[in-house]
Structure formats: C-alpha cells, structure tokens
Write an enzyme that holds these catalytic residues in place. Structure first.
Site, PDB file in Angstrom:
ATOM      1  N   LYS A 154       3.423  10.013   8.322  1.00 24.81           N
ATOM      2  CA  LYS A 154       2.781   9.536   9.543  1.00 24.81           C
ATOM      3  C   LYS A 154       3.428  10.101  10.813  1.00 24.81           C
ATOM      4  CE  LYS A 154       0.400   5.461   7.760  1.00 24.81           C
ATOM      5  NZ  LYS A 154      -0.956   5.988   7.940  1.00 24.81           N
ATOM      6  N   ASP A 184       9.540   2.438   1.121  1.00 28.39           N
ATOM      7  CA  ASP A 184       8.389   3.148   1.652  1.00 28.39           C
ATOM      8  C   ASP A 184       8.366   2.905   3.153  1.00 28.39           C
ATOM      9  OD1 ASP A 184       5.911   3.909   2.604  1.00 28.39           O
ATOM     10  OD2 ASP A 184       4.786   3.146   0.886  1.00 28.39           O
ATOM     11  N   PHE A 228       0.862  -1.177   0.000  1.00 26.88           N
ATOM     12  CA  PHE A 228       0.000   0.000   0.000  1.00 26.88           C
ATOM     13  C   PHE A 228       0.898   1.226   0.000  1.00 26.88           C
ATOM     14  CE2 PHE A 228      -2.397   3.449   1.960  1.00 26.88           C
ATOM     15  CZ  PHE A 228      -3.514   3.463   1.135  1.00 26.88           C
TER      16      PHE A 228
END
Length: 423
Positions: free
Chosen positions: A270, A241, A158
């Site tokens: 995040k 990532d 994702f």
C-alpha cells in the site's frame, strides 16, 4: 454544502468536453474491464496533497487515500521527482542482476524495522503469499513436526485475494474451492483460543495489528504480547500483516512499534511505494535464510522505478515526521467523530488508532458514503456498517473540520432502522 468551491481544478484539466470524457471512460470500463469492483460514478484525473479532482473539475477531500496508499499525499513533489529521474535511467531490471534502488530500499527498511532481509513483490497479497511460503519453508528447515504445518489466523482478518491469502483470510471464498489447506481461523483478541490451538505443528501465527477490512478493529496489546510468548514457546513465527497499518498510519512508522511487540516477519505494501505498486516482506536474518535461489521470486518485484518512489516516500515520512502528525491529527479526528457519535443516534461507536479510524453505524453505511461523495468527501464503508477513515497523513485540523461538517450533514439524512425491519 457546496463541493469544494474554493478548490479550483488546475489548468489543463476539466473544462469543455469533460462530460464526454467521463462518459467515454466509464463506458469503456463497463464494456472492457472485468467487473471486480462496484465503482462510484466518478473519473478521477488528478491529485495533490489531500485533494483529488474528477474529469469534470469537481474537487474532493480524500479521506480514503487510495485505501491507505497515498500516506504522503497525492503526487508529493519529492516522490514525483524521484520517479521521473529513475524513468530517465532504467525502467526495469531483471532480478537476475543487481539493482541499486532495490538494494538501497532493502537496506533502509531493514535498518528502521526488524533488521534481517527483505523480499520485494508488487502487492500486499503477494507479500502475504511470500510470508506464508517463508513460514512453511522455515518450519521444514527446522525439522517441523510430523504431518503438515498449520498457520493460525483470525476471524475478521483480510490478507489478500490470492488463493493462499484467501484461505488465510477465511472470507470471500465462495466459488473458489478448493483452497490451500493448513490454515485455522480463531477468534480475534482471544488469547485463550490461540493458546488452545497452539501446538508443535504450528509454523506461524499471522495477524493484523489493526484489522482493516474487518471493520477497523485494533488488537489488544495483551493479545499481541501473548501471541509473541506463545510463538516463542513453540518455536513458531509471529507474522504481522502491516500492509494497511504500516508506513506511519497508526501513529508510528510501523504498528508493531506502537504495541511494543516485535514480529519475526512483517509484510508491507500500500503506502510503501508512495503511490506506485510495491510490496515487501521483512524478516529476521535467520528466518530469511530459509529462502534460497529458486524458492521464490517475482519478475517485477523490486522494480527500480517503484523502489525509487518508495525510497523518496519513506524519507518524506521520516523527515516530515508524518507518523507523529498522524498521531496528533488522528486524536483530533477521533474527538470530532466522537462529537458526531454523541449527536447522531445512528452512530454506535468510533474506534481505531492514529489516522486509521472507523465509525460503526447501526445501519449499512454505503448511503452515507454516497452522500459524502456528493458533497466533496471521499471515504468508504467496510464490514457493511463501518465508515473507514484513511486520509493522507498530511491532512490538517482544518481538513478534518471540513470533512466532519460534510459527514454531519450526511448522517443527519440517515435514519435509524425501523424496529422489526431489516436495515
């Protein structure tokens, strides 16, 4: 089990009228906010450390942390102080000018990771979008092969909700065609498949060290080492990532340090901002040089308030050695979850690294999530059957014991599927 009966709502929250406030917020959201999330029936109004409170004064132990955002805990005093101080000075600065907080954060990130240079944006999807553009531009700069470049990604990944990030993800794409071309999804942890797909037209390999939304699936060390070798042989970029794994989550400041495999480019978001929205791309100096003025940009990227919060959060992570705490408490949490797995047949396995753990069930997990929330524990379910644990890195073993006791009750209410019936 009662809902956090010993955790009182701080003064000024909850009390008379709280129910009406909750109803109003939920009603307005349902009427005016686009329905892109299936929200739980809770209005959160305050957070402190590993705890949050709703509009009615109920306390919850937060084992989701804003989906790996609040790594230093909710409203850490140093982060709040840095944000407040910057708000008194300058809220926004166009990237047409220099900004002291942005420059300081870029230097700090480069010093503790890959060196090179940093591009700032506002989210993980934007960071991955920028990394994709950087990989293509770098491929073009070095002459590239004839034809369009490919970027290799992996099933179960994702990388975000923008069109290019969706194309890289290879899921959640229905109804959004046409997607950008140039991405090829391969089996995760299958080095032979990556070797077969590699060629002179591969600009980059984009991979999560631990697949988060895909079900908390760690990469095998030999797989990442093999990808590093293949990229070196072909001249392609290796992009990690680390939007979810970065900032101490897996027991190291960055997950690549745990695996001993250094990428050419790393994306962050995040937890980077300590609770504020910020994303970043960190790249080797020679790779970063492919971006020149006009190639990419972001109006709000590197916002001085967000950068000030990120600087404070980063220093908290380092000075309080929260990655080491994530490693230690993560081992304890994994062991306690393994005890539950041995006791409840509905649990298939427990996996993950540090304080990024998943409990795989034999049945869909949303009812377990709901049952935990009703008892005062927040977590979520990803990949339909994987309970995901992403608590703030400041949690204690006592917090773990409390969470496990709640989960134990919720699992006891969860039956195994009846043979021959879809669960």
């Amino acid at each position: 089990m009662e809902v956090a009966a010993d955790k009182e709502m701080p003064e000024g929250y909850g009390g008379a009228g709280a129910g009406a406030e909750r109803h109003s917020a939920m009603a307005d959201d349902q009427r005016y906010v686009m329905h892109t999330y299936a929200r739980a029936p809770v209005v959160l109004v305050r957070g402190e450390g590993a705890w949050v409170w709703d509009s009615e004064g109920r306390a919850y132990l937060d084992f989701l942390a804003g989906i790996s955002v609040n790594n230093v805990g909710h409203c850490h005093p140093r982060v709040v102080a840095a944000i407040k101080a910057q708000c008194d000075r300058l809220l926004h600065c166009s990237n047409l000018y220099y900004s002291e907080p942005q420059a300081r954060l870029a230097r700090r990130l480069a010093e503790i990771s890959l060196g090179g240079r940093v591009f700032f944006c506002q989210s993980g999807a934007e960071a991955n979008e920028a990394a994709i553009k950087l990989a293509r531009k770098h491929y073009w700069d070095r002459g590239g092969a004839a034809g369009e470049p490919r970027i290799l990604t992996f099933r179960g990944a994702f990388h975000g909700r923008t069109l290019a990030a969706l194309a890289a993800t290879g899921r959640y794409t229905e109804g959004f065609a046409p997607l950008p071309a140039g991405f090829e999804q391969l089996p995760f942890n299958d080095l032979a498949a990556a070797e077969a797909a590699m060629g002179p037209d591969v600009a980059a390999v984009l991979v999560e060290p631990v697949q988060g939304e895909g079900g908390v699936v760690p990469a095998e060390p030999a797989f990442l080492a093999g990808l590093r070798r293949l990229c070196d042989e072909q001249g392609a970029l290796l992009i990690f990532d680390e939007v979810q794994t970065g900032m101490g989550r897996t027991g190291r400041l960055f997950a690549y340090q745990r695996f001993g495999v250094e990428p050419d480019v790393m994306t962050l978001a995040k937890a980077l901002g300590g609770g504020l929205p910020i994303g970043a791309v960190v790249a080797r100096k020679d790779v970063a040089a492919s971006f020149q003025p006009g190639d990419h940009g972001s109006t709000f990227g590197g916002n001085p308030v967000a950068c000030s919060g990120a600087l404070a959060a980063l220093e908290v992570l380092i000075e309080e050695d929260l990655p080491a705490r994530a490693e230690r408490v993560g081992r304890y949490l994994a062991a306690r979850l393994a005890e539950l797995a041995a006791r409840h047949e509905v649990v298939r396995e427990v996996r993950g690294l540090g304080l990024m753990l998943g409990m795989v069930l034999h049945v869909p997990g949303q009812k377990v999530v709901d049952a935990c929330r009703e008892r005062g524990l927040l977590l979520n379910c990803t990949a339909q059957r994987v309970l995901r644990f992403l608590p703030p890195l400041v949690i204690t073993e006592a917090d773990v014991d409390r969470a496990v006791a709640i989960l134990d009750e919720a699992l006891a209410e969860t039956p195994l599927p009846i043979p021959g019936r879809k669960g």
